[in-house]
Enzyme design. Structure first.
Site, PDB file in Angstrom:
ATOM      1  N   ARG A   1      11.101  -0.872  11.364  1.00 13.90           N
ATOM      2  CA  ARG A   1       9.973  -0.623  12.262  1.00 13.90           C
ATOM      3  C   ARG A   1       9.952  -1.578  13.446  1.00 13.90           C
ATOM      4  O   ARG A   1      10.292  -2.746  13.312  1.00 13.90           O
ATOM      5  CB  ARG A   1       8.665  -0.750  11.480  1.00 13.90           C
TER       6      ARG A   1
ATOM      7  N   LYS B   1       0.834  -1.206   0.000  1.00 10.87           N
ATOM      8  CA  LYS B   1       0.000   0.000   0.000  1.00 10.87           C
ATOM      9  C   LYS B   1       0.872   1.262   0.000  1.00 10.87           C
ATOM     10  O   LYS B   1       0.662   2.177  -0.783  1.00 10.87           O
ATOM     11  CB  LYS B   1      -0.921   0.019   1.244  1.00 10.87           C
TER      12      LYS B   1
ATOM     13  N   ARG C   1      12.192  -5.511   5.265  1.00 10.78           N
ATOM     14  CA  ARG C   1      11.928  -4.102   4.931  1.00 10.78           C
ATOM     15  C   ARG C   1      12.726  -3.121   5.784  1.00 10.78           C
ATOM     16  O   ARG C   1      12.868  -3.310   6.982  1.00 10.78           O
ATOM     17  CB  ARG C   1      10.436  -3.872   5.146  1.00 10.78           C
TER      18      ARG C   1
ATOM     19  N   ARG D   1      -0.690  -8.521  13.382  1.00  8.73           N
ATOM     20  CA  ARG D   1      -1.181  -7.576  12.362  1.00  8.73           C
ATOM     21  C   ARG D   1      -2.002  -8.310  11.303  1.00  8.73           C
ATOM     22  O   ARG D   1      -3.043  -7.817  10.853  1.00  8.73           O
ATOM     23  CB  ARG D   1       0.001  -6.822  11.724  1.00  8.73           C
TER      24      ARG D   1
ATOM     25  N   ARG E   1      -9.769   0.843   8.557  1.00 10.24           N
ATOM     26  CA  ARG E   1      -9.346  -0.506   8.931  1.00 10.24           C
ATOM     27  C   ARG E   1     -10.417  -1.257   9.706  1.00 10.24           C
ATOM     28  O   ARG E   1     -10.215  -2.404  10.080  1.00 10.24           O
ATOM     29  CB  ARG E   1      -8.117  -0.397   9.829  1.00 10.24           C
TER      30      ARG E   1
END
Ligand code: AP5
Length: 216
Positions: A161, A13, A127, A172, A88
């Site tokens: 993160r 996203k 990431r 998540r 969400r």
């Protein structure tokens, strides 16, 4: 044009929203980025949400709805918006309907990035991003051209993160399945949901999204 990019953690996203900002002069409203900014600034709100975010759970609806309302209030009415990571929950989807209507905006399209959850864990665990300009990178799929130097701003510091660890990622994903995926029927009823193969290479995903926006 106002659009939602929908998909589980790591679906792409943020990557695709950044590209749309560059190509279409749209504004990216990422509740994840807004919440992380609060957390990193150590504001009272940031202190309140830190544990929730780091565990991979969802922040209360009224907090994110307020953040989005504030951002929309500051935007020129003709700037298109990409909602990235919002809404969400069904409550957030209903709030967004009200917030958009109050500003004379309509939602044009909801793009669902369809992905394989196992592959997402691989994506998320690799990431990282530039500590200065936030350009996203990946250990295996998108390293800086010059190792250790950001392609965009030349910075040499990078960050990962706090919620990109195996346990938080599992939470998540579970939150997405339980609370976010169920908002799709809300938009299917309006016939504005379009689906894109989020497992395709990034440029192909971008091309598919561009084609959808050109037709909408
Ligand atoms: P948020 O920041 O929104 O995170 P997320 O939904 O978990 O999504 P990510 O940012 O992890 O993934 P992405 O889909 O943007 O993928 P990306 O482009 O980075 O939310 C974080 C937390 O904040 C939540 O857990 C919650 O606590 C809170 N929160 C936020 N919004 C909230 C809300 N509305 N309500 C309540 N709480 C909220 O890509 C991932 C990686 O894959 C990158 O390395 C990228 O380079 C790579 N990649 C991307 N596309 C491809 C491709 N096609 N092929 C190969 N690699 C790719």
């Amino acid at each position: 044009m106002n659009i939602i990019l929908l998909g589980p953690p790591g679906a792409g996203k943020g990557t695709q929203a950044s590209r749309l900002v560059e190509r279409r002069n749209m504004v990216q409203l990422s509740t994840g980025d807004m919440l992380r900014a609060e957390k990193n600034a150590g504001t009272p709100l940031g202190e309140r949400i830190k544990a929730v975010m780091d565990a991979g759970e969802l922040v209360p609806d009224e907090i994110v709805d307020t953040l989005i309302d504030k951002e929309l209030a500051g935007l020129a009415p003709d700037r298109g918006v990409i909602f990235d990571g919002y809404p969400r929950t069904l409550v957030q989807a209903q709030s967004l309907d009200r917030l958009l209507a109050a500003r004379g905006r309509t939602l044009d399209v909801v793009i669902e990035l369809e992905v394989d959850e196992d592959a997402l864990v691989d994506r998320i665990s690799g990431r990282f991003s530039c500590a200065v300009c936030n350009t996203p990178y990946h250990d295996r799929y998108k390293m800086p051209v010059v190792p250790g130097v950001c392609d965009v701003c030349g910075a040499t510091e990078f960050k990962r993160r706090a919620d990109d660890n195996a346990e938080a990622v599992r939470t998540r994903m579970a939150e997405y399945r339980a609370k976010t995926a169920p908002i799709l029927p809300h938009y299917e009823a309006q016939n504005i949901v379009r689906r894109v193969d989020g497992m395709a290479p990034m440029d192909e995903v971008s091309a598919a999204i561009e084609a959808i926006l050109d037709q909408s």
